[in-house]
Write a protein that holds these residues in place. Structure first.
Motif, PDB file in Angstrom:
ATOM      1  N   THR A 138       0.857  -1.196   0.000  1.00 37.23           N
ATOM      2  CA  THR A 138       0.000   0.000   0.000  1.00 37.23           C
ATOM      3  C   THR A 138       0.894   1.247   0.000  1.00 37.23           C
ATOM      4  O   THR A 138       1.053   1.910   1.027  1.00 37.23           O
ATOM      5  CB  THR A 138      -0.927   0.006   1.227  1.00 37.23           C
ATOM      6  OG1 THR A 138      -0.139  -0.148   2.414  1.00 37.23           O
ATOM      7  CG2 THR A 138      -1.906  -1.146   1.160  1.00 37.23           C
ATOM      8  N   LEU A 164       0.587   4.229  -1.054  1.00 37.88           N
ATOM      9  CA  LEU A 164       0.000   5.548  -0.804  1.00 37.88           C
ATOM     10  C   LEU A 164      -0.392   5.757   0.657  1.00 37.88           C
ATOM     11  O   LEU A 164      -0.773   6.856   1.039  1.00 37.88           O
ATOM     12  CB  LEU A 164      -1.239   5.737  -1.685  1.00 37.88           C
ATOM     13  CG  LEU A 164      -1.001   5.777  -3.196  1.00 37.88           C
ATOM     14  CD1 LEU A 164      -2.331   5.793  -3.934  1.00 37.88           C
ATOM     15  CD2 LEU A 164      -0.176   7.013  -3.560  1.00 37.88           C
ATOM     16  N   ARG A 165      -0.325   4.702   1.438  1.00 43.32           N
ATOM     17  CA  ARG A 165      -0.804   4.776   2.817  1.00 43.32           C
ATOM     18  C   ARG A 165       0.313   5.258   3.736  1.00 43.32           C
ATOM     19  O   ARG A 165       1.370   4.637   3.840  1.00 43.32           O
ATOM     20  CB  ARG A 165      -1.308   3.394   3.250  1.00 43.32           C
ATOM     21  CG  ARG A 165      -2.159   3.417   4.478  1.00 43.32           C
ATOM     22  CD  ARG A 165      -2.878   2.088   4.623  1.00 43.32           C
ATOM     23  NE  ARG A 165      -3.136   1.796   6.009  1.00 43.32           N
ATOM     24  CZ  ARG A 165      -3.706   0.680   6.450  1.00 43.32           C
ATOM     25  NH1 ARG A 165      -4.071  -0.259   5.587  1.00 43.32           N
ATOM     26  NH2 ARG A 165      -3.903   0.497   7.727  1.00 43.32           N
ATOM     27  N   LYS A 166       0.066   6.399   4.392  1.00 38.81           N
ATOM     28  CA  LYS A 166       1.065   7.027   5.251  1.00 38.81           C
ATOM     29  C   LYS A 166       0.393   7.542   6.518  1.00 38.81           C
ATOM     30  O   LYS A 166      -0.807   7.804   6.537  1.00 38.81           O
ATOM     31  CB  LYS A 166       1.741   8.188   4.517  1.00 38.81           C
ATOM     32  CG  LYS A 166       2.397   7.800   3.202  1.00 38.81           C
ATOM     33  CD  LYS A 166       2.930   9.028   2.485  1.00 38.81           C
ATOM     34  CE  LYS A 166       3.556   8.652   1.152  1.00 38.81           C
ATOM     35  NZ  LYS A 166       4.030   9.850   0.411  1.00 38.81           N
ATOM     36  N   ALA A 182      -0.999  11.947   6.126  1.00 33.65           N
ATOM     37  CA  ALA A 182      -1.454  11.888   4.745  1.00 33.65           C
ATOM     38  C   ALA A 182      -2.472  12.975   4.450  1.00 33.65           C
ATOM     39  O   ALA A 182      -3.070  13.568   5.354  1.00 33.65           O
ATOM     40  CB  ALA A 182      -2.051  10.516   4.457  1.00 33.65           C
ATOM     41  N   GLU A 183      -2.705  13.185   3.152  1.00 36.82           N
ATOM     42  CA  GLU A 183      -3.644  14.205   2.714  1.00 36.82           C
ATOM     43  C   GLU A 183      -5.083  13.826   3.024  1.00 36.82           C
ATOM     44  O   GLU A 183      -5.900  14.688   3.371  1.00 36.82           O
ATOM     45  CB  GLU A 183      -3.491  14.415   1.201  1.00 36.82           C
ATOM     46  CG  GLU A 183      -4.421  15.459   0.617  1.00 36.82           C
ATOM     47  CD  GLU A 183      -4.195  15.664  -0.862  1.00 36.82           C
ATOM     48  OE1 GLU A 183      -5.071  16.253  -1.517  1.00 36.82           O
ATOM     49  OE2 GLU A 183      -3.123  15.242  -1.374  1.00 36.82           O
ATOM     50  N   ASN A 204      -7.789  -0.100  -0.070  1.00 35.08           N
ATOM     51  CA  ASN A 204      -6.389   0.154  -0.428  1.00 35.08           C
ATOM     52  C   ASN A 204      -6.178   0.050  -1.932  1.00 35.08           C
ATOM     53  O   ASN A 204      -5.558   0.920  -2.556  1.00 35.08           O
ATOM     54  CB  ASN A 204      -5.475  -0.858   0.272  1.00 35.08           C
ATOM     55  CG  ASN A 204      -5.342  -0.618   1.761  1.00 35.08           C
ATOM     56  OD1 ASN A 204      -5.504   0.489   2.242  1.00 35.08           O
ATOM     57  ND2 ASN A 204      -5.047  -1.671   2.506  1.00 35.08           N
ATOM     58  N   GLU A 224      -5.363   2.985  -4.887  1.00 36.85           N
ATOM     59  CA  GLU A 224      -4.155   2.872  -5.713  1.00 36.85           C
ATOM     60  C   GLU A 224      -4.490   3.032  -7.197  1.00 36.85           C
ATOM     61  O   GLU A 224      -3.705   3.599  -7.962  1.00 36.85           O
ATOM     62  CB  GLU A 224      -3.513   1.513  -5.467  1.00 36.85           C
ATOM     63  CG  GLU A 224      -2.296   1.233  -6.333  1.00 36.85           C
ATOM     64  CD  GLU A 224      -1.819  -0.200  -6.212  1.00 36.85           C
ATOM     65  OE1 GLU A 224      -1.146  -0.664  -7.144  1.00 36.85           O
ATOM     66  OE2 GLU A 224      -2.140  -0.857  -5.194  1.00 36.85           O
ATOM     67  N   SER A 247      -2.148  10.471  -1.121  1.00 32.97           N
ATOM     68  CA  SER A 247      -1.769   9.687   0.057  1.00 32.97           C
ATOM     69  C   SER A 247      -2.931   9.670   1.047  1.00 32.97           C
ATOM     70  O   SER A 247      -3.761  10.588   1.074  1.00 32.97           O
ATOM     71  CB  SER A 247      -0.519  10.285   0.708  1.00 32.97           C
ATOM     72  OG  SER A 247      -0.801  11.590   1.196  1.00 32.97           O
ATOM     73  N   TYR A 248      -3.000   8.616   1.839  1.00 30.87           N
ATOM     74  CA  TYR A 248      -4.095   8.492   2.802  1.00 30.87           C
ATOM     75  C   TYR A 248      -3.616   7.719   4.025  1.00 30.87           C
ATOM     76  O   TYR A 248      -2.639   6.968   3.971  1.00 30.87           O
ATOM     77  CB  TYR A 248      -5.301   7.781   2.169  1.00 30.87           C
ATOM     78  CG  TYR A 248      -5.047   6.338   1.816  1.00 30.87           C
ATOM     79  CD1 TYR A 248      -5.401   5.300   2.675  1.00 30.87           C
ATOM     80  CD2 TYR A 248      -4.424   5.994   0.620  1.00 30.87           C
ATOM     81  CE1 TYR A 248      -5.152   3.977   2.359  1.00 30.87           C
ATOM     82  CE2 TYR A 248      -4.170   4.682   0.282  1.00 30.87           C
ATOM     83  CZ  TYR A 248      -4.532   3.671   1.162  1.00 30.87           C
ATOM     84  OH  TYR A 248      -4.268   2.354   0.840  1.00 30.87           O
ATOM     85  N   SER A 249      -4.328   7.945   5.123  1.00 31.71           N
ATOM     86  CA  SER A 249      -4.072   7.200   6.356  1.00 31.71           C
ATOM     87  C   SER A 249      -5.354   6.493   6.769  1.00 31.71           C
ATOM     88  O   SER A 249      -6.454   6.881   6.358  1.00 31.71           O
ATOM     89  CB  SER A 249      -3.611   8.145   7.473  1.00 31.71           C
ATOM     90  OG  SER A 249      -4.650   9.050   7.813  1.00 31.71           O
TER      91      SER A 249
END
Length: 341
Positions: free
Chosen positions: A89, A91-93, A96-97, A125, A129, A136-138
């Motif tokens: 994943t 983009l997962r942080k 995140a935005e 997820n 993507e 980015s997303y959390s």
């Protein structure tokens, strides 16, 4: 592997004792539905395991009428996906935005202890993507689901939450979820089953069979499928609803003959039967009571509501088009049913 296996050929294999086991299933074939077939009976034929009807259900929703099979239609019988490491994943942080909210204890859909943190978590997820406008997303886990919609999502402490059922907003526009939230396209649908005692003479071939019955659901659970426009079972007193403290309490009432049936989603019902020690004493009927979608939700007052929902919906469409949707669902279904054996 076999393709387009004729019903007569399957019958011959069964007649000579070559019944497929779960590990040696007659799968990756196309099967033409015969009169009298159900998803349960087709799963018994191809997998020797009626519980694996959901593999067929999720592979063929584009040709099914709800959960019903239609004689003459061709269904694809998939092979079960073996457990693999969940997709990365990237983009997962943490910072995140876009901030998403979910919770656990909802197997096989969401839980931090499940592979990939659950089937729906993996679908979200993968959809994010594949969206044409990735960000980015959390994902934050809050185990008290009662806090999610109100206040956390309503007050925009998070951007979106998942997975949530959508009420019948056309029939009940004043429902608080309909008033306050936008819903994505369904991430997936889940069958809502009728569970009865194995020794009960209870048929559910049409809605008329439910009239006069006493049905149990846990307190706080939705009832919109019992009172939709073509039913009105509750508002017109055609059915008695008993609300117990939890799913296990509903099944205990069933075994005590205080209710005629229990209605839960298939997966929660199956888990509860095992935890209550009721395997083979309680069974799901083959005709689901309804189908309910699981959605991503966002506050109607969120200034980026349209763009965020677009990302989910477009990514989900791409996910289904490239086959990853079915791979993820099949893998989690196999894990779920295997752990119940």
């Amino acid at each position: 592997m076999l393709k387009h296996l004729a019903p007569a050929a399957i019958a011959l294999l069964l007649a000579i004792g070559v019944a497929p086991r779960a590990a040696q299933a007659i799968c990756n074939v196309d099967y033409r539905v015969q009169p009298g077939d159900t998803l349960f009976s087709i799963a018994e034929t191809h997998y020797s395991d009626r519980s694996r009807w959901t593999l067929i259900y999720y592979s063929n929703q584009h040709v099914l009428e709800g959960p019903s099979v239609i004689p003459g239609k061709t269904l694809h019988i998939p092979c079960a996906q073996q457990a693999t490491t969940p997709d990365a994943t990237p983009l997962r942080k943490d910072d995140a935005e876009m901030k998403l909210l979910t919770g656990g204890g909802f197997a096989p859909f969401t839980d931090q202890t499940l592979p990939g943190q659950g089937m729906v978590t993996e679908l979200v997820n993968a959809a994010l993507e594949l969206t044409p406008a990735p960000v980015s997303y959390s994902i934050t886990w809050e185990q008290d689901w009662s806090k999610h919609l109100f206040p956390m999502l309503d007050e925009k402490q998070f951007d979106m939450g998942f997975p949530w059922l959508k009420p019948d907003c056309a029939a009940n526009p004043t429902d608080e979820r309909c008033v306050n939230f936008h819903f994505s396209e369904p991430l997936m649908t889940i069958p809502i089953m009728v569970f009865v005692r194995a020794d009960a003479a209870f048929a559910f071939d049409s809605d008329a069979d439910m009239l006069g019955k006493t049905l149990c659901r846990p307190e706080g659970y939705y009832t919109h499928d019992l009172d939709r426009g073509d039913r009105r079972w509750l508002s017109e007193g055609k059915l008695t609803l008993v609300q117990a403290a939890d799913p296990g309490a509903c099944f205990r009432k069933l075994m005590a003959r205080e209710v005629d049936a229990v209605s839960l989603n298939l997966f929660l019902g199956a888990n509860t039967l095992i935890s209550e020690g009721l395997r083979d004493q309680v069974i799901p009927l083959e005709r689901p009571l309804s189908e309910e979608g699981l959605h991503v939700v966002i506050s109607k007052r969120h200034w980026r509501g349209t763009s965020h929902l677009y990302r989910i919906n477009a990514g989900l469409k791409a996910l289904k088009a490239d086959g990853r949707f079915q791979d993820i669902v099949s893998r989690h279904l196999e894990l779920f049913w295997a752990q119940l054996q």
